[in-house]
Design a protein around this motif. Structure first.
Motif, PDB file in Angstrom:
ATOM      1  N   LYS A 246      -0.658   7.020  -7.781  1.00 36.03           N
ATOM      2  CA  LYS A 246      -1.344   8.305  -7.714  1.00 36.03           C
ATOM      3  C   LYS A 246      -1.755   8.751  -9.111  1.00 36.03           C
TER       4      LYS A 246
ATOM      5  N   ALA B 110       4.953   7.720   5.162  1.00 31.78           N
ATOM      6  CA  ALA B 110       4.104   6.568   5.467  1.00 31.78           C
ATOM      7  C   ALA B 110       4.802   5.516   6.317  1.00 31.78           C
TER       8      ALA B 110
ATOM      9  N   SER C 275       0.831  -1.194   0.000  1.00 24.80           N
ATOM     10  CA  SER C 275       0.000   0.000   0.000  1.00 24.80           C
ATOM     11  C   SER C 275       0.871   1.253   0.000  1.00 24.80           C
ATOM     12  N   ARG C 276       2.071   1.168   0.588  1.00 22.68           N
ATOM     13  CA  ARG C 276       2.961   2.328   0.610  1.00 22.68           C
ATOM     14  C   ARG C 276       3.577   2.554  -0.763  1.00 22.68           C
TER      15      ARG C 276
ATOM     16  N   SER D 290       7.029  11.548   0.158  1.00 21.42           N
ATOM     17  CA  SER D 290       5.685  11.008   0.329  1.00 21.42           C
ATOM     18  C   SER D 290       5.738   9.585   0.873  1.00 21.42           C
ATOM     19  N   TYR D 291       6.676   8.791   0.366  1.00 25.42           N
ATOM     20  CA  TYR D 291       6.854   7.416   0.839  1.00 25.42           C
ATOM     21  C   TYR D 291       7.331   7.391   2.290  1.00 25.42           C
TER      22      TYR D 291
ATOM     23  N   HIS E 198       0.812   4.076  -2.661  1.00 23.90           N
ATOM     24  CA  HIS E 198       0.574   5.445  -2.184  1.00 23.90           C
ATOM     25  C   HIS E 198       1.313   6.455  -3.056  1.00 23.90           C
TER      26      HIS E 198
END
Length: 389
Positions: free
Chosen positions: A88, A148, A80-81, A144-145, A84
């Motif tokens: 996008k 998370a 999911s990461r 962004s990663y 993420h």
């Protein structure tokens, strides 16, 4: 004749309609009975492997009392990461075209595999300027990663920023302090040269940079009171060529570029020396933080040292040294242990001869190259390296 507007309710058409109406339900029920029920029973079996349990973020008797299931970050194989960032909408527009290639090559999946084993992940940015910039082809996506990741995982993630220019490095360290919650961020005040350079060559190099009178983030010149484009302090180099190409920027402001050029002797290291220091300096430095349960490092000490080959090279390297990128890459030996699986370098300021030499050298050690269309960078992926992960 038959009126085309009249629907003939034949037994066959009615049967087809019934199949369409209920067929979806039949399939769902069969899937639940044949697949989901046995799977759920198997997952609740206490003999189920603890290692595999980490891959699935739901509670079972194995989780109870061992893992904090309220925090999804403890599940190490966490696609999911990856999604993420990589799934996008408008990925190219949001993070830049390089990320389309990095996502296709599974950069973040490779990171997850290393974290799964409790191993360190290293990113090295050579020519970092002040860090976290809008025109950085890598920063926004990886930030962004990192946001998370859980706290324990962030201890295993090391982002190294290498910048030789003294005023740029000073601002870089301030920015790293402001982003210290991302992961283990480190600044290195050195220039990087080819492995073939000897000590005499290193000492004889002159580094050209822009005066500290110009703010490296805003471009404001405290000497004249004028504001120049923000990129002007990014053109520091061992050569005057990148600076000379931007004389017009100063001329438009009725300024002379030569009045702002600073010549300095900077500390330098070859590529392999730098990476060797980075990889050697980070071993066994991760300390466990206090928590109600075991940390990632402590959970996987046994698995990462028993039967698992350590990954003693950076996962990703970004080189942006204003025309010196090709020299650095061509100077890395084919047998070097520090070729990263993922590499981005700026090709536009290399001479045509050096561009071709660099591409040939990279292909000879197993890289697949992709030039960013209408861009300045080339993305290089080495499958043989990330298969070792």
């Amino acid at each position: 004749g038959i009126d085309p507007m009249v629907v003939v309710d034949s037994p066959r058409s009615k049967d087809s309609w019934e199949r369409r109406k209920f067929g979806g339900w039949y399939r769902k029920v069969l899937f639940a009975v044949i697949v989901l029920v046995p799977a759920a029973t198997w997952m609740n079996d206490t003999s189920y492997s603890t290692d595999l349990q980490l891959m699935f973020p739901f509670s079972s008797p194995i989780n109870d009392g061992l893992f904090d299931t309220s925090t999804p970050s403890v599940f190490l194989v966490n696609k999911s990461r990856h999604y993420h960032v990589c799934k996008k909408k408008n990925l190219k527009k949001k993070y830049g075209p390089a990320w389309v290639i990095l996502c296709d090559a599974e950069l973040l999946v490779s990171s997850e595999k290393l974290l799964q084993r409790g191993q360190d992940v290293h990113l090295v940015q050579i020519g970092a300027h002040v860090g976290f910039e809008a025109n950085d082809p890598f920063a926004n996506g990886i930030m962004s990663y990192l946001n998370a990741l859980g706290a324990d995982e962030k201890q295993l993630f090391h982002w190294h920023f290498v910048e030789p220019s003294p005023p740029n490095y000073e601002r870089l360290m301030r920015n790293l302090a402001n982003h210290s919650d991302l992961c283990d961020v480190r600044g290195i005040n050195k220039a990087v040269v080819p492995d073939s350079f000897n000590s005499t060559q290193k000492e004889s190099l002159t580094f050209y940079s822009i005066s500290k009178d110009i703010d490296p983030e805003t471009g404001y010149d405290s000497r004249s009171g004028k504001t120049l484009p923000r990129f002007v302090t990014q053109i520091s180099s061992f050569s005057m060529s990148p600076l000379n190409r931007n004389k017009r920027v100063f001329k438009k402001k009725s300024l002379k570029m030569k009045d702002y050029v600073v010549k300095t002797k900077v500390s330098s290291a070859s590529y392999s020396e730098l990476i060797g220091e980075i990889m050697g300096g980070s071993k066994n430095e991760v300390t466990a933080t206090e928590s109600s349960g075991p940390t990632l490092a402590s959970l996987f000490t046994a698995s990462s040292t028993s039967g698992t080959k350590s990954f003693d090279k950076p996962l990703f390297v970004l080189i942006d040294t204003e025309g010196f990128d090709c020299n650095i890459i061509c100077g890395i030996s084919e047998t070097s242990p520090y070729w990263p699986p993922f590499l981005i370098y700026e090709h536009t300021q290399c001479s045509k001869k050096m561009k071709n030499k660099t591409m040939t050298h990279l292909r000879s050690v197993g890289y697949k190259l992709t030039k960013i269309p209408r861009g300045q960078n080339t993305v290089a992926i080495r499958k043989s390296s990330y298969r070792e992960i």
